[in-house]
Motif scaffolding. Structure first.
Motif, mmCIF file in Angstrom:
data_model
loop_
_atom_site.group_PDB
_atom_site.id
_atom_site.type_symbol
_atom_site.label_atom_id
_atom_site.label_comp_id
_atom_site.label_asym_id
_atom_site.label_seq_id
_atom_site.Cartn_x
_atom_site.Cartn_y
_atom_site.Cartn_z
ATOM 1 N N ARG A 1 -68.612 29.159 17.694
ATOM 2 C CA ARG A 1 -68.748 27.708 17.512
ATOM 3 C C ARG A 1 -69.325 27.344 16.152
ATOM 4 O O ARG A 1 -69.505 26.170 15.866
ATOM 5 C CB ARG A 1 -69.662 27.134 18.601
ATOM 6 C CG ARG A 1 -69.340 27.558 20.002
ATOM 7 C CD ARG A 1 -68.039 27.006 20.500
ATOM 8 N NE ARG A 1 -68.022 25.556 20.522
ATOM 9 C CZ ARG A 1 -66.934 24.832 20.344
ATOM 10 N NH1 ARG A 1 -65.782 25.420 20.127
ATOM 11 N NH2 ARG A 1 -66.984 23.526 20.385
ATOM 12 N N LEU B 1 -65.614 28.156 11.873
ATOM 13 C CA LEU B 1 -64.459 27.343 12.269
ATOM 14 C C LEU B 1 -63.661 26.910 11.041
ATOM 15 O O LEU B 1 -62.439 27.005 11.020
ATOM 16 C CB LEU B 1 -64.928 26.119 13.044
ATOM 17 C CG LEU B 1 -65.201 26.353 14.529
ATOM 18 C CD1 LEU B 1 -65.987 25.195 15.108
ATOM 19 C CD2 LEU B 1 -63.900 26.531 15.277
ATOM 20 N N LYS C 1 -59.990 28.166 11.317
ATOM 21 C CA LYS C 1 -59.086 27.308 12.073
ATOM 22 C C LYS C 1 -57.935 26.827 11.210
ATOM 23 O O LYS C 1 -58.145 26.402 10.079
ATOM 24 C CB LYS C 1 -59.853 26.141 12.676
ATOM 25 C CG LYS C 1 -59.807 26.224 14.170
ATOM 26 C CD LYS C 1 -60.339 25.052 14.892
ATOM 27 C CE LYS C 1 -59.288 24.265 15.632
ATOM 28 N NZ LYS C 1 -58.001 24.794 15.829
ATOM 29 N N VAL D 1 -53.613 35.605 25.066
ATOM 30 C CA VAL D 1 -52.696 35.082 24.051
ATOM 31 C C VAL D 1 -53.272 33.817 23.428
ATOM 32 O O VAL D 1 -53.977 33.049 24.085
ATOM 33 C CB VAL D 1 -51.287 34.763 24.611
ATOM 34 C CG1 VAL D 1 -50.567 36.018 25.017
ATOM 35 C CG2 VAL D 1 -51.369 33.785 25.756
ATOM 36 N N GLY D 2 -52.963 33.615 22.174
ATOM 37 C CA GLY D 2 -53.429 32.427 21.461
ATOM 38 C C GLY D 2 -52.435 31.300 21.578
ATOM 39 O O GLY D 2 -51.392 31.433 22.213
ATOM 40 N N GLU D 3 -52.759 30.172 20.959
ATOM 41 C CA GLU D 3 -51.871 29.016 21.045
ATOM 42 C C GLU D 3 -51.167 28.714 19.731
ATOM 43 O O GLU D 3 -49.956 28.540 19.686
ATOM 44 C CB GLU D 3 -52.662 27.794 21.502
ATOM 45 C CG GLU D 3 -52.727 27.715 23.015
ATOM 46 C CD GLU D 3 -53.876 26.861 23.503
ATOM 47 O OE1 GLU D 3 -54.545 26.227 22.669
ATOM 48 O OE2 GLU D 3 -54.108 26.851 24.722
ATOM 49 N N TYR E 1 -58.068 31.933 13.674
ATOM 50 C CA TYR E 1 -59.046 31.742 14.737
ATOM 51 C C TYR E 1 -58.529 32.280 16.069
ATOM 52 O O TYR E 1 -59.260 32.898 16.841
ATOM 53 C CB TYR E 1 -59.373 30.248 14.848
ATOM 54 C CG TYR E 1 -60.601 29.945 15.662
ATOM 55 C CD1 TYR E 1 -61.857 30.328 15.203
ATOM 56 C CD2 TYR E 1 -60.512 29.267 16.866
ATOM 57 C CE1 TYR E 1 -62.992 30.057 15.938
ATOM 58 C CE2 TYR E 1 -61.647 28.981 17.614
ATOM 59 C CZ TYR E 1 -62.886 29.382 17.142
ATOM 60 O OH TYR E 1 -64.007 29.117 17.872
ATOM 61 N N ASP E 2 -57.251 32.079 16.328
ATOM 62 C CA ASP E 2 -56.659 32.595 17.560
ATOM 63 C C ASP E 2 -56.664 34.116 17.582
ATOM 64 O O ASP E 2 -56.926 34.726 18.612
ATOM 65 C CB ASP E 2 -55.219 32.092 17.722
ATOM 66 C CG ASP E 2 -55.182 30.746 18.423
ATOM 67 O OD1 ASP E 2 -56.261 30.298 18.847
ATOM 68 O OD2 ASP E 2 -54.097 30.157 18.519
ATOM 69 N N LEU F 1 -60.095 35.129 18.489
ATOM 70 C CA LEU F 1 -60.395 34.968 19.912
ATOM 71 C C LEU F 1 -59.671 36.011 20.765
ATOM 72 O O LEU F 1 -60.224 36.524 21.731
ATOM 73 C CB LEU F 1 -60.003 33.567 20.380
ATOM 74 C CG LEU F 1 -60.871 32.417 19.872
ATOM 75 C CD1 LEU F 1 -60.311 31.093 20.338
ATOM 76 C CD2 LEU F 1 -62.310 32.569 20.324
ATOM 77 N N GLY G 1 -58.044 29.732 23.262
ATOM 78 C CA GLY G 1 -57.712 28.705 22.290
ATOM 79 C C GLY G 1 -58.957 28.024 21.789
ATOM 80 O O GLY G 1 -60.037 28.156 22.373
ATOM 81 N N ALA G 2 -58.823 27.313 20.708
ATOM 82 C CA ALA G 2 -59.982 26.693 20.083
ATOM 83 C C ALA G 2 -60.321 25.379 20.762
ATOM 84 O O ALA G 2 -59.441 24.611 21.125
ATOM 85 C CB ALA G 2 -59.685 26.455 18.616
ATOM 86 N N LYS G 3 -61.628 25.161 20.965
ATOM 87 C CA LYS G 3 -62.061 23.836 21.372
ATOM 88 C C LYS G 3 -62.748 23.220 20.161
ATOM 89 O O LYS G 3 -63.541 23.889 19.500
ATOM 90 C CB LYS G 3 -63.052 23.927 22.531
ATOM 91 C CG LYS G 3 -62.417 24.388 23.826
ATOM 92 C CD LYS G 3 -63.493 24.668 24.867
ATOM 93 C CE LYS G 3 -63.392 26.108 25.349
ATOM 94 N NZ LYS G 3 -64.406 27.010 24.946
ATOM 95 N N PRO G 4 -62.466 21.951 19.861
ATOM 96 C CA PRO G 4 -63.114 21.361 18.684
ATOM 97 C C PRO G 4 -64.607 21.171 18.926
ATOM 98 O O PRO G 4 -65.060 21.072 20.063
ATOM 99 C CB PRO G 4 -62.405 20.020 18.523
ATOM 100 C CG PRO G 4 -61.820 19.719 19.853
ATOM 101 C CD PRO G 4 -61.543 21.024 20.510
ATOM 102 N N GLN G 5 -65.360 21.145 17.871
ATOM 103 C CA GLN G 5 -66.797 20.920 18.007
ATOM 104 C C GLN G 5 -67.048 19.506 18.523
ATOM 105 O O GLN G 5 -66.425 18.555 18.085
ATOM 106 C CB GLN G 5 -67.465 21.054 16.641
ATOM 107 C CG GLN G 5 -67.830 22.473 16.307
ATOM 108 C CD GLN G 5 -68.867 22.523 15.219
ATOM 109 O OE1 GLN G 5 -68.853 21.715 14.300
ATOM 110 N NE2 GLN G 5 -69.775 23.481 15.317
ATOM 111 N N THR G 6 -67.987 19.423 19.454
ATOM 112 C CA THR G 6 -68.308 18.089 19.950
ATOM 113 C C THR G 6 -69.232 17.381 18.968
ATOM 114 O O THR G 6 -69.851 18.007 18.113
ATOM 115 C CB THR G 6 -69.013 18.172 21.309
ATOM 116 O OG1 THR G 6 -70.182 18.958 21.144
ATOM 117 C CG2 THR G 6 -68.123 18.791 22.361
#
Ligand code: SF4
Ligand code: SF4
Lengths: 577, 230
Positions: A387, A392, A396, A443-445, A450-451, A454, B7-12
Motif C-alpha cells: 500500500r 504504488l 502501477k 492471475v493479475g488484471e 504491480y500485478d 502481486l 489486483g490493485a485497490k486504489p489508496q483510500t
C-alpha cells in the motif's frame, strides 16, 4: 494429456494431404510438413478456431549430422490456450534456410536469431537476422555437429598459466596456450551497431553489461528521446557457456550439475525440468515418495527464488530494508536445502529416477517450522510495500504487458499470469505430485508491474500451501518406501544414481516445469539409444520473457526500465545458457 | 482449476491524508529494530556444515568398516589386498566415469615389482590419484559411483589459495583429508559399513552458531516418517 490427440492431428492430414503425423512413445505428437507449406500450415494452426495454437513456445533446429541430406530440421512447439495442449511442427531446412515466423509470432524473433547464431540457418524475411548470444564477427556456428566441444582453438591466450612458472608446469596444469576466440573491443562495437542499425534520436544509452542493478550481465541499448525510450535492444550472451552443447556431450545424469548452473537462483527447478524430460523419454514412473519429495523441494526453491526477487526488486526501487528482511528468511531455506542435499546453491539433488537420497532426520520438522512463520513474514513484507504510495506510483500502470503479448512472445510464469493468463505447467502437465495437491493460480488484471508483483507474492503463499500438503503426505509414508526408481530388469533398462552406462532410448520428448522464471522446457531428440543426447534443446522461460522487455519499455521513461526488468525477473544464467 | 484474481485497490482518502501506509511500514521496521543480530561473525564464528555437505574430497583408508563387497572388488581388479591404514582405492576409475568433468582426475595404477612366486606377483596398486578441484562442480556423483566407498566428500569448504596449482590434490593429501574428517565427524555421516547412516541429521544439533541465523528459534529435529525409530 498435454498433447494434441493423434485423431485430431490426423484430421490435419486428411485436410491438407501433406502433413505427416507421428506420435512418440513419450506422448509427443509431431507433424512434419514440407518447407514451402510451412508458413501456410502454421498460419492455419494459429488462426483456425478448432485448433487455435495461438501461443508460441519454442523454435529450434536439429542438426542430423554432416553426412545426412537434408541435414537441418526446424522444430516449432506451439500451445493452444483453448484446448490446453501442445503440438510440434517440423520441417526440413533445405539449403540451410527457413521462412521466418516473425509475421505470425513476434516472439520468434529471438529464437530465429539464436538458430542462426548456433546453426547457421538463415530465416528469409527476418527483419534483422543478427547473432543472439555470440558476437557478430564470430565465424562459426557452435551447435553444428562438426563443431568440437572444446571449440576451435585459434587465438593465442597465455594468461591461464601461472606467469611465474611459464611453460614449465606439467600435468593437469599446463594449459594450452591456444584458445577459442574471445571478442575484442572492435568486435563488440560492430555487434552493438548491428543490433541497432538505425538510431532514431540523439542518445543511445548503454546499460550494462556489468551494471549492479541488472540481474547479471545483460547489456541494454536504449535509444532515448529525452527521458523516453524510443527503441530498445538487449545484448545477451556474456554468460553463454554452451549448456546445450554440453548436454549433447555428457551422459544423462552427468548433465544435472550443469543445469544447476543455468538458473542458479532456483537450481532445483532446473534439475526438475530436465529429469522430467529424461524420465518421459525413458518411459518410467518414479516412486510415490520421490514425487512428493520433489514437489516439496521444488516449491521450497520457488519461495527461495521469489524471496531473492522481492529483495532485489525492492532494492532496485530504493527500499533497502526489504533486501535484508527477505535474505533472512532465504537463509533459513538455504540452510534446509543444504542439510537435505549437501549444497546451498548448486543442489544436484534430483536424479533421473527420483532423488539421490532420502530426507535426513529432522528435515520435515525444519520445513514445518519454516512454513509456520513464513505467512506472517510475507504479511510483513506486504505492509511495507503493497500500500506504500511510492511503491504504488513506481509500479502501477507501469509497462503493461497485454494478453496478446503473452501469446505472441510465448511468455510464461508470473509474467503471463500477471497479464491475466492462467498458464501454469503444473496444472497442465500435472507432473510429479502436482496433480494431487491443491493450489490456486494467481492471475493479475491489467498486466502492469504491480500485478506481476502481486502475483508473485500470492505464488509464495500458494507454495506454502503446497508444501504443507507435501509434508502431511510424506509424514504418512514409510521410511522403507523407495526414493529411487528400481529397475525391474537390469539387462533391459539400467537406471543408476551415478549415471554410468545409462542409456536413453531413441525418440523425442518435450517436457517442462513451471519455474519461478517461467516455463523451462527440455526438448530432447535422440536418434538411437544412447549414452548421450543427439539434440538437447533448452527452452528458457527467462529468455522469452526477457524478449518482451524490448517492446514493453517503448515509450516509457528510462526509470521504468528497472521496474520492468525486476518484474520480468530474468536470470542471465538461464537466458544465456 | 483454482484461479485467484489479484489486483490493485486504489489508496483510500484516509490512507492518503494520514499517511497510514508510512505509519504501518514504520511499525514493522520498529518491530524489527529490537531483534538480536542474526549474522554470523565469520571467520571468528563459523556454522558447522551439515553431515551431507559436499565439500573437498578425501580418499578413505582401510579401517575395518569396508562394505561387504570390498574384498571381491579387490580380487576382481587384481589389486594387492590393502593392509589397515592403506588406501581403499582400487583404481577402478568409476569415479572418473561418473564425473561430469572427467578430465579433472588423473588416476593410475602400476604392477608391483616383485619376483614370480611372491604372493603379490601380478597384482597392482594405485600409484597416482590427482584431482584438480578448480574444475570440480562438487556434484557428488563420484562418491556415489565408488564401489569401495573410498572417495568421500568432507565438510571443508575454504578452498582459496594463491595459485591454481594448490587446487590439485594428490593421493596423500586426499588421504589425510579423509582421515581427519572420519576421525572428526565420521560417526555423524557413515555407519559401520561405510554407508550413509539412515539417521543422518539435517544439521549437527551441537552447533550453537546456527541458532543465530534461525533468529534464536531453532526447529526441534525429529523423525520424518511414522515408522521411523531414532
Ligand atoms: S564432485 Fe562431481 S565434478 Fe567433482 S570430482 Fe566428483 S563427480 Fe567430478
Ligand atoms: S571409484 Fe573409488 S576405488 Fe574406484 S578409482 Fe575412484 S576412488 Fe578409487
Amino acid at each position: 494429456m498435454s498433447w494434441i490427440s493423434v485423431e485430431k492431428a490426423k484430421k490435419l492430414e486428411e485436410r491438407f494431404g501433406y502433413p505427416k503425423v507421428s506420435q512418440d512413445k513419450s506422448g509427443v505428437v509431431s507433424v512434419e510438413v514440407p518447407k514451402d507449406k510451412f508458413i501456410e500450415f502454421l498460419k492455419f494452426l494459429k488462426e483456425d478456431k478448432e485448433y487455435d495454437f495461438r501461443m508460441f513456445l519454442d523454435l529450434t533446429i536439429i542438426d542430423h549430422g554432416e553426412k545426412e541430406d537434408p541435414r537441418f530440421q526446424g522444430v516449432v512447439i506451439l500451445f493452444s490456450p483453448t484446448y490446453q495442449h501442445r503440438i510440434i511442427v517440423k520441417t526440413w531446412a533445405l539449403d540451410e534456410t527457413l521462412p521466418t515466423l516473425t509475421n505470425l509470432w513476434k516472439g520468434a524473433k529471438w529464437a530465429e536469431r539464436e538458430a542462426w547464431d548456433m546453426f547457421g540457418i538463415k530465416f528469409e524475411g527476418h527483419e534483422n537476422l543478427v547473432r543472439m548470444l555470440l558476437w557478430e564477427t564470430y565465424p562459426y556456428h557452435p551447435l553444428r555437429k562438426d563443431f568440437p566441444l572444446e571449440g576451435i582453438k585459434d587465438t593465442y591466450l597465455p594468461s591461464l598459466n601461472e606467469t611465474l612458472r611459464g611453460d614449465s608446469l606439467e600435468g593437469l596444469f599446463n594449459y594450452d596456450r591456444m584458445h577459442t576466440a574471445i571478442p575484442t573491443m572492435e568486435d563488440l562495437e560492430i555487434t552493438q551497431k548491428k543490433r541497432m542499425p538505425v538510431k532514431t534520436s540523439q542518445i543511445v544509452l548503454n546499460w550494462g553489461p556489468l551494471h549492479p542493478g541488472t540481474h547479471g550481465t545483460i547489456w541494454f541499448l536504449f535509444d532515448l528521446d529525452g527521458e523516453y525510450v524510443k527503441q530498445c535492444d538487449i545484448i545477451i550472451g556474456q554468460l553463454h557457456r554452451g549448456v546445450e552443447k554440453l548436454g549433447e556431450n555428457v551422459n544423462w545424469q552427468q548433465f544435472i550439475p550443469y543445469t544447476d548452473r543455468m538458473d542458479y537462483i532456483a537450481a532445483i527447478n532446473e534439475n526438475h525440468a530436465y529429469v522430467l524430460a529424461a524420465e518421459k523419454l525413458l518411459g518410467i514412473e518414479i516412486p510415490e515418495k520421490a514425487k512428493w519429495i520433489r514437489t516439496m523441494m521444488a516449491e521450497l526453491s520457488r519461495i527461495n527464488s521469489h524471496l531473492l526477487w522481492l529483495g532485489t526488486y525492492a532494492l532496485d526501487l530504493g527500499a533497502l530494508t526489504m533486501f535484508l528482511y527477505t535474505f533472512r528468511e532465504r537463509e533459513k531455506i538455504m540452510d534446509i536445502i543444504e542439510g537435505i542435499s549437501g549444497a546451498r546453491f548448486t543442489i544436484n539433488y534430483f536424479r533421473i529416477g527420483g532423488v539421490f537420497a532420502d530426507l535426513p532426520y529432522g528435515a520435515l520438522d525444519a520445513i514445518e517450522h519454516l512454513i509456520k512463520d513464513l505467512p506472517e513474514r510475507i504479511n510483513d513484507y506486504e505492509t511495507l510495500l503493497t500500500r506504500n504510495r511510492i511503491w504504488l506510483s513506481r509500479n502501477k500502470d507501469v509497462c503493461i504487458i497485454t494478453e496478446e503479448d503473452v501469446y505472441e512472445y510465448g511468455l510464461t510464469g508470473a509474467v503471463a499470469r500477471g497479464s491475466g493468463v492462467p498458464y501454469d505447467v503444473r496444472k497442465i502437465d500435472k507432473y510429479d505430485a502436482y496433480g494431487e495437491v491443491e493450489f490456486d493460480i494467481p492471475v493479475g488484471e491489467t498486466g502492469d508491474s504491480y500485478d506481476r508483483y502481486l502475483v508473485r507474492m500470492e505464488e509464495m503463499r500458494q507454495s506454502i500451501r503446497i508444501i504443507e500438503q507435501c509434508v502431511a503426505k510424506l509424514r504418512r509414508m514409510s521410511k522403507n518406501d523407495p526414493y529411487f526408481f528400481q529397475t525391474p530388469d537390469e539387462k533391459k533398462l539400467k537406471v543408476t544414481i551415478d549415471g554410468r552406462g545409462m542409456k536413453l532410448p531413441a525418440g523425442e520428448v518435450y517436457a517442462s516445469s513451471d519455474n519461478p522464471r517461467g516455463e523451462l522446457g527440455f526438448y530432447i531428440y535422440n536418434k538411437k539409444d544412447g549414452l548421450k543426447a543427439h539434440r538437447m534443446r533448452i527452452r528458457s522461460g527467462a529468455f522469452y520473457n526477457l524478449q518482451v522487455f524490448t517492446k514493453a519499455i517503448i515509450g516509457r521513461p528510462i526509470a521504468d526500465a528497472i521496474t520492468l526488468l525486476s518484474t520480468i525477473d530474468p536470470v542471465v544464467g538461464e537466458t544465456d545458457r | 482449476m483454482g484461479i485467484k484474481k489479484v489486483g490493485a485497490k486504489p489508496q483510500t482518502l484516509v490512507e492518503k491524508i494520514f499517511f497510514l501506509d508510512f505509519i504501518k511500514g514504520l511499525k514493522t521496521t520498529i518491530k524489527h529494530l529490537w531483534k538480536k543480530v542474526i549474522t554470523v561473525d565469520f571467520p571468528y564464528e563459523v556454522v558447522t556444515p551439515p553431515p551431507r555437505f559436499r565439500g573437498v574430497h578425501g580418499l578413505r583408508t582401510v579401517d575395518g568398516t569396508e562394505n561387504p563387497e570390498f574384498d571381491s572388488w579387490v580380487k576382481r581388479l587384481k589389486i594387492k589386498p590393502p593392509e589397515p591404514g592403506e588406501t581403499r582405492c582400487i583404481a577402478c576409475k568409476f569415479c572418473q566415469a561418473a564425473c561430469p568433468v572427467p578430465e579433472l582426475f588423473d588416476i593410475q595404477s602400476e604392477k608391483l615389482d616383485v619376483p614370480e612366486g611372491h604372493p603379490h606377483y601380478g597384482l597392482k596398486v594405485m600409484t597416482v590419484f590427482n584431482m584438480d578441484l578448480s574444475k570440480c562442480t562438487f556434484c557428488g556423483l563420484c562418491t556415489q559411483a565408488c564401489p569401495t566407498d573410498c572417495i568421500i566428500m568432507t565438510d571443508i569448504y575454504d578452498l582459496s589459495s594463491y595459485t591454481r596449482r594448490s587446487w590439485v590434490l594428490d593421493k596423500d593429501m586426499l588421504t589425510q583429508i579423509a582421515n581427519d574428517f572420519v576421525a572428526r565427524r565420521g560417526k555423524e555421516k557413515f555407519d559401520e559399513k561405510s554407508q550413509w547412516r539412515e539417521d543422518q541429521k539435517l544439521w549437527p544439533e551441537y552447533d550453537r552458531t546456527r541458532e543465530k541465523l534461525w533468529d534464536f528459534n531453532m526447529p526441534k529435529l525429529g523423525l520424518n516418517y511414522h515408522d521411523q525409530t531414532a
